[in-house]
Design a protein around this motif. Structure first.
Motif: not given
Length: 330
Positions: A82-93
Motif C-alpha cells: 500500500e501507499a505509505i506516503r503521498t508527496l504533494v507540492g507540484h503544481s502540474d503533472e
C-alpha cells in the motif's frame, strides 16, 4: 500463457534488482506488481487519480516511487502492499521520478519545469529547483548521488548538485525536446536522446569520476543503434538492422546484450561481444515498442508496446516466456 493486465497503455516498467518482481505503471491510473517466477499478479496498487507516467523500484527492493498526472508522487511499501506516503507540492503533472542508490532521496520532474527533492523516509520536500523553462521529461541520478541530470522540452540537459540544488552545467545542442537522459554507472558520462533524432554523449563536466566503464548504448531515430566510447566519444559500433526508427534501448548489466525496439514492431537483441544481431530477436508486436527494461542479471527483458501487450523474453535463449495482455482502452 496469456495474462490479464492493465486495461490501458503501460507507460513505465521496472524490474527489482533480484529479478523477482516486475512493476508496471499505466494510463489506467494503477500500478501492478507481478511475480516473474510464478507469473502471478501479486497486487494492484490504486490511489492515483490520473495517468501514472513513471515508476521506479528502490535499490534495496523495499519501496516503489510513482509519478502521476494528478500532480503527486506516491511511495509504496512492498511489504505492506500500500501507499505509505503521498508527496504533494507540484503544481502540474509529474512525468519523471528517480530514487538515489541509497534510497534516501526521491527526485521528481514536473510539467511546469520544476524539480523537487524529497526525503524518502518522511516524504518531506527539502528542495525545489526551477530547472527548466518547459516540461521535464526525464531524470537520472548518478550512482554516488552527487548529481542529477534532467532532460526537458526546452531542448536542454541540465546538471544539478543533489546536495546544494545548484546548477552545475546546462548542455545545449539539441534542436527538439529532450525526452531521455541516462548516466553511465561510473558517472563520468551523460547520454541524452531527443526528438531531433539525435543521441548526444556529454563529457564537459569538470569532475573527477572513478570507474572503468568503456561503453554506453544509445537509441536513435536514424534507423540504427550505436554504441559510443566513454573515453573519447568515438562511435565504436553501429548496429544496423531497422527499416524504421529505433524507439527504445536497454542494456544488460554485464554489458553483453543491447535490446532495442522500433517502429517496425520488432525487438532485436544485439551482442556487444560480436557486434552483431543475435538470432534471438523476435517479432510479434502489432505496434511500436514504447517501454523497455532489462533485469540486472541480464537474463530477462520486459517489453511493452502500444499494441497493449507486455512480453517477457529470455535474453539467454531468446525464448518468449510470457505475454501479458488486457490493456484495452475503454
Amino acid at each position: 500463457m496469456t495474462l490479464e493486465g492493465h486495461r490501458e497503455q503501460v507507460l513505465s516498467t521496472a524490474i527489482s534488482r533480484d529479478g523477482s518482481v516486475l512493476v508496471l505503471a499505466s494510463s489506467d491510473k494503477t500500478i501492478k506488481i507481478w511475480s516473474i517466477s510464478s507469473v502471478e499478479e501479486l497486487k494492484t496498487l490504486t490511489g492515483h487519480t490520473n495517468w501514472v507516467y513513471s515508476v521506479v523500484i528502490s535499490a534495496d527492493g523495499r519501496l516503489i516511487a510513482s509519478a502521476s498526472g494528478n500532480k503527486t508522487l506516491k511511495i509504496w511499501s512492498f511489504e505492506l502492499e500500500e501507499a505509505i506516503r503521498t508527496l504533494v507540492g507540484h503544481s502540474d503533472e509529474v512525468h519523471a521520478v528517480a530514487i538515489t542508490e541509497d534510497s534516501r532521496f526521491v527526485v521528481s520532474g514536473c510539467d511546469d519545469g520544476t524539480m523537487k527533492i524529497w526525503l524518502m523516509e518522511t516524504g518531506e520536500e527539502i528542495g525545489t529547483v526551477i530547472a527548466h523553462t518547459e516540461s521535464i521529461y526525464s531524470i537520472a541520478v548518478s550512482s554516488d548521488a552527487s548529481y542529477i541530470a534532467s532532460g526537458s522540452e526546452d531542448r536542454t540537459v541540465t546538471i544539478w548538485s543533489l546536495e546544494t540544488g545548484e546548477e552545475i552545467h546546462t548542455l545545449y545542442g539539441h534542436s527538439e525536446p529532450v525526452n531521455a537522459v541516462a548516466i553511465s554507472t561510473d558517472g563520468r558520462m551523460i547520454a541524452s536522446g531527443s526528438l531531433d533524432t539525435n543521441v548526444k554523449i556529454w563529457t564537459s563536466m569538470e569532475r573527477d569520476f572513478s570507474g572503468d566503464a568503456k561503453r554506453l548504448e544509445s537509441g536513435s531515430a536514424v534507423m540504427t543503434v550505436k554504441i559510443w566510447s566513454l573515453e573519447n566519444g568515438d562511435e565504436i559500433i553501429e548496429l544496423v538492422g531497422y527499416p524504421s526508427y529505433v524507439n527504445k534501448v536497454a542494456i544488460s548489466d554485464d554489458g553483453q546484450f543491447v535490446v532495442s525496439g522500433g517502429d517496425d514492431t520488432t525487438i532485436k537483441i544485439w551482442s556487444t561481444m560480436t557486434n552483431s544481431e543475435s538470432n534471438s530477436g523476435f517479432t510479434g508486436h502489432s505496434n511500436w515498442v514504447n517501454v523497455l527494461a532489462v533485469s540486472v542479471d541480464g537474463r530477462l527483458a520486459v517489453l511493452a508496446s502500444f499494441d497493449k501487450t507486455i512480453k517477457i523474453q529470455s535474453l539467454e535463449s531468446g525464448d518468449l516466456l510470457r505475454i501479458l495482455t488486457g490493456h484495452t482502452m475503454d
